[in-house]
Design a protein around this motif. Sequence first.
Motif, PDB file in Angstrom:
ATOM      1  N   LEU A  64       8.024  11.558  -4.374  1.00  0.00           N
ATOM      2  CA  LEU A  64       7.366  10.699  -3.375  1.00  0.00           C
ATOM      3  C   LEU A  64       6.781   9.424  -3.978  1.00  0.00           C
ATOM      4  CD1 LEU A  64       5.645  13.628  -1.478  1.00  0.00           C
ATOM      5  CD2 LEU A  64       7.328  12.071  -0.480  1.00  0.00           C
ATOM      6  N   ALA A  65       6.824   9.298  -5.268  1.00  0.00           N
ATOM      7  CA  ALA A  65       6.276   8.096  -5.917  1.00  0.00           C
ATOM      8  C   ALA A  65       6.990   6.861  -5.381  1.00  0.00           C
ATOM      9  CB  ALA A  65       6.446   8.206  -7.430  1.00  0.00           C
ATOM     10  N   GLY A  66       6.242   5.876  -5.053  1.00  0.00           N
ATOM     11  CA  GLY A  66       6.844   4.643  -4.553  1.00  0.00           C
ATOM     12  C   GLY A  66       6.963   4.572  -3.050  1.00  0.00           C
ATOM     13  N   LEU A  94      -2.702  18.798  -3.953  1.00  0.00           N
ATOM     14  CA  LEU A  94      -1.472  18.005  -3.990  1.00  0.00           C
ATOM     15  C   LEU A  94      -1.698  16.642  -3.340  1.00  0.00           C
ATOM     16  CD1 LEU A  94       1.492  17.551  -4.561  1.00  0.00           C
ATOM     17  CD2 LEU A  94       2.060  18.815  -2.471  1.00  0.00           C
ATOM     18  N   VAL A  95      -2.475  16.623  -2.262  1.00  0.00           N
ATOM     19  CA  VAL A  95      -2.798  15.339  -1.613  1.00  0.00           C
ATOM     20  C   VAL A  95      -3.486  14.422  -2.616  1.00  0.00           C
ATOM     21  CG1 VAL A  95      -4.157  14.225   0.202  1.00  0.00           C
ATOM     22  CG2 VAL A  95      -2.987  16.380   0.688  1.00  0.00           C
ATOM     23  N   GLU A  96      -4.416  14.972  -3.354  1.00  0.00           N
ATOM     24  CA  GLU A  96      -5.149  14.155  -4.335  1.00  0.00           C
ATOM     25  C   GLU A  96      -4.222  13.678  -5.452  1.00  0.00           C
ATOM     26  OE1 GLU A  96      -8.556  16.815  -5.063  1.00  0.00           O
ATOM     27  OE2 GLU A  96      -9.756  15.116  -4.374  1.00  0.00           O
ATOM     28  N   ALA A  97      -3.297  14.557  -5.873  1.00  0.00           N
ATOM     29  CA  ALA A  97      -2.351  14.154  -6.918  1.00  0.00           C
ATOM     30  C   ALA A  97      -1.486  12.992  -6.426  1.00  0.00           C
ATOM     31  CB  ALA A  97      -1.475  15.340  -7.309  1.00  0.00           C
ATOM     32  N   ALA A 154      -1.278   9.017  -7.637  1.00  0.00           N
ATOM     33  CA  ALA A 154      -0.008   8.341  -7.942  1.00  0.00           C
ATOM     34  C   ALA A 154       0.202   7.106  -7.069  1.00  0.00           C
ATOM     35  CB  ALA A 154       1.145   9.317  -7.745  1.00  0.00           C
ATOM     36  N   GLY A 155      -0.771   6.755  -6.262  1.00  0.00           N
ATOM     37  CA  GLY A 155      -0.673   5.548  -5.444  1.00  0.00           C
ATOM     38  C   GLY A 155       0.000   5.759  -4.104  1.00  0.00           C
ATOM     39  N   THR A 174       5.784   3.837   0.465  1.00  0.00           N
ATOM     40  CA  THR A 174       4.696   2.948   0.884  1.00  0.00           C
ATOM     41  C   THR A 174       4.060   3.375   2.206  1.00  0.00           C
ATOM     42  OG1 THR A 174       6.369   1.531   1.871  1.00  0.00           O
ATOM     43  CG2 THR A 174       5.577   0.936  -0.336  1.00  0.00           C
ATOM     44  N   GLU A 175       4.849   4.057   3.069  1.00  0.00           N
ATOM     45  CA  GLU A 175       4.255   4.515   4.325  1.00  0.00           C
ATOM     46  C   GLU A 175       3.462   5.797   4.074  1.00  0.00           C
ATOM     47  OE1 GLU A 175       7.522   4.074   3.943  1.00  0.00           O
ATOM     48  OE2 GLU A 175       8.262   2.591   5.374  1.00  0.00           O
ATOM     49  N   ARG A 176       2.782   6.260   5.099  1.00  0.00           N
ATOM     50  CA  ARG A 176       1.930   7.442   4.952  1.00  0.00           C
ATOM     51  C   ARG A 176       2.766   8.697   4.679  1.00  0.00           C
ATOM     52  NH1 ARG A 176      -3.591   8.504   7.516  1.00  0.00           N
ATOM     53  NH2 ARG A 176      -3.966   8.680   5.286  1.00  0.00           N
ATOM     54  N   VAL A 177       2.168   9.601   3.943  1.00  0.00           N
ATOM     55  CA  VAL A 177       2.821  10.862   3.604  1.00  0.00           C
ATOM     56  C   VAL A 177       1.904  12.001   4.037  1.00  0.00           C
ATOM     57  CG1 VAL A 177       3.552  12.356   1.712  1.00  0.00           C
ATOM     58  CG2 VAL A 177       4.086   9.912   1.649  1.00  0.00           C
ATOM     59  N   VAL A 178       2.447  12.966   4.752  1.00  0.00           N
ATOM     60  CA  VAL A 178       1.627  14.105   5.167  1.00  0.00           C
ATOM     61  C   VAL A 178       2.047  15.347   4.379  1.00  0.00           C
ATOM     62  CG1 VAL A 178       3.156  14.736   7.119  1.00  0.00           C
ATOM     63  CG2 VAL A 178       0.770  15.476   7.100  1.00  0.00           C
TER      64      VAL A 178
END
Lengths: 364, 350
Positions: free
Chosen positions: B158-160, B175-178, B182-183, B162-166
């Motif tokens: 999921l790195a890179g 995992l959300v915090e990780a 990672a931006g 730009t839109e929201r990730v659930v």
Amino acid sequence: MTAVHQFVPALLPRDATGDHTRALRDALRAAGWESDIYVEAAHDELQDEATYFEKYPSRARPGDVLLYQLGTSSPVAEFLLGRDEPLVLDYHNVTPASFYEGWEAHTVEKVALARRQVAALAPHAVLGIADSAFNARELEDLGCPATAVVPILVDLQTAHGAADAAELARLTADHGDATVLLFVGRLSPNKCHERLVEALWVYRRLYDPDARLHLVGPTVTPEYAEAVFAFADELGLADAVRHAEGLTGAELAAWYGDADVFVCLSEHEGFCIPLLEAMRADTPIVALDAGAVGETLADAGLLLEEARPATVAAAVHRIRQDDGLAAFLTEAGRRRLEDFAAPVTRQRFVEVLAGVAGREPVVA
Amino acid sequence: MADRVRYLDEVMAEIDAEVRRRRASGDLPAGLERELDELFLEFSPVGLQGRARLRETLSLVDGSAYVDIAVPTASNKAVGSYIKRVMRKGLGWYMNFIVTQIVKFAWSVSRMFHVVVDHIEDLEAAVEAHRSPDLPASVAPSASDGGSWWAAAAVEALAGVTERVVVADCGDASLVEALLVAGVDAYGVDPSDLALEPALDRGVDVRAEPALDHLEVVADEALGGIVLTGSVQWLRPNERERVLDLVSSRLAVDGTFVLHSASPAAWAASAPPVVRDLAPGHPLHPETWAHLLGGRGFVVTATVTGGDDRRLAHVGGDTADSATVNAAIDAINDQLLGPTEYLVVATRER
């Protein structure tokens, strides 16, 4: 000559708002003011006393004050919002829509519209007259710039007269010595008739197995009425719960006179005229402290914090067993009734409206 | 006035004492008043639920389907009553003609409602026959763990974005915090308030909702990534289909879908017996997910295995016997002792 013209959605005979409107018109005329009644609809019997509201513009004169008897939704509200004359609201309360949810979708819509109209009219009015402080608070919360508490004009002596002796004899013969609980009011969810049935069931179980519940009032929410009577039937009370509607004033006085205790467990009342009727009939009162009931009743009844059937039954039993308490309550009722005497209320109305019209109050 | 108030207060106190005495004596059993309230609700549309409410409403339709043409003729004036009777008699043929058609229409509508209600009740009975019992709360699927073997692979996939990730079934949201570190603009949902408490305390954006409910209210193509884990393994077939439909509509084109699941063999070998017996669904093979996703415009870009690896080591030696034993060990490893979990990463191409 100052004119205070009243607007009312429907002018009906033997109806609290209709009687009040006509009595107020008479009081204003007696004070030397012009006063007519404009309506959306009028009963056949009262056609001569009413004018269709849309005819008012052709009769309007400078200095007129318009007074709206507000208790339901009506196109009259929209009409008055478009007028420039000083507007006075005489607010009799609108039952919140939440009481009808699940029972009658069209009534939910109707009362929701009425409350929207109240909200629109309140800031538009120069004064809000309310039957009770409870109603006045509602108007103030909606932005009414000034309020005055003046009870509804009801002449109980004239309205009901003496009890119908034949009706009274028939009722007494029907139930003998059994305790009779009475409630008068339309069969509508906010009146909580099911609580009365529950109280009767507990009262019969604990104190008097022959006790009766008499309910008087029009069936305005048929589904609710059916549920209440089916509930009573399920509890084995079909023969113990009697319902009457369309009574004459004298017949109603007989039902009051026949009852041992008047019990009101309504969750929402803007004033509650039946409390005054019970006081007039010397019928002791047990009531739930909800809406304006507490302030209308004052110390003229046993005021309950909760409508728990066991507490209601115990309160009724106490009145039945304690003659001193029954006498205290009926005496307090007579005293309280004086506060609502028609001459007192007429005087108060004229004083309040004179303030709006800018003239000295005179009462004939 | 004060004396009167005091007297009434005393009376009310004595009434309360009488009620307490009655309760203590057993004259008023505990719960009696609640039972009365509940009994009234049975007669009230407010209290009726489901089938009972449907039937109650239907009876109202039936009751309203009849129109009485016998207009009341009572009047306060004798002449009024006479006029009404004349009108009723004179217009009877006309009213009867109109009313007959109205009643016919009303009964047709009523009959149609009866057919619909009967059909609904048949469907309810059929659905009820296939209903699975609820699993004990204590055996709920484990929530995501940012420190687990697959978290790094998920973050990398999921790195890179730009839109929201659930992250569904996010648990303590590690995992959300990780992902945030990672931006990635990530947030989590989980049906358990309790599981979310630590994340809420840390100020992480998490919501107490089941994944399915949450995806239902997200706008189309609003997400750049979706991570599913936990209960997705046990979904009923129809729920799984619905989740996949929602994933494919809520994810933007080129969005990334990450699915973490136990392997069917590991689940069968290690899941508690109650779960194996009562779970409405069971984990799929990664190939099955790839098939299902492919039908919805996804391309699987990676399948990673991990978790407990309990594979047996080969025996030493170069004999025919050792070769036979090692072949048997390979078969056992493949069937029972291989990686217990896998991660499927897919991209929405259309």
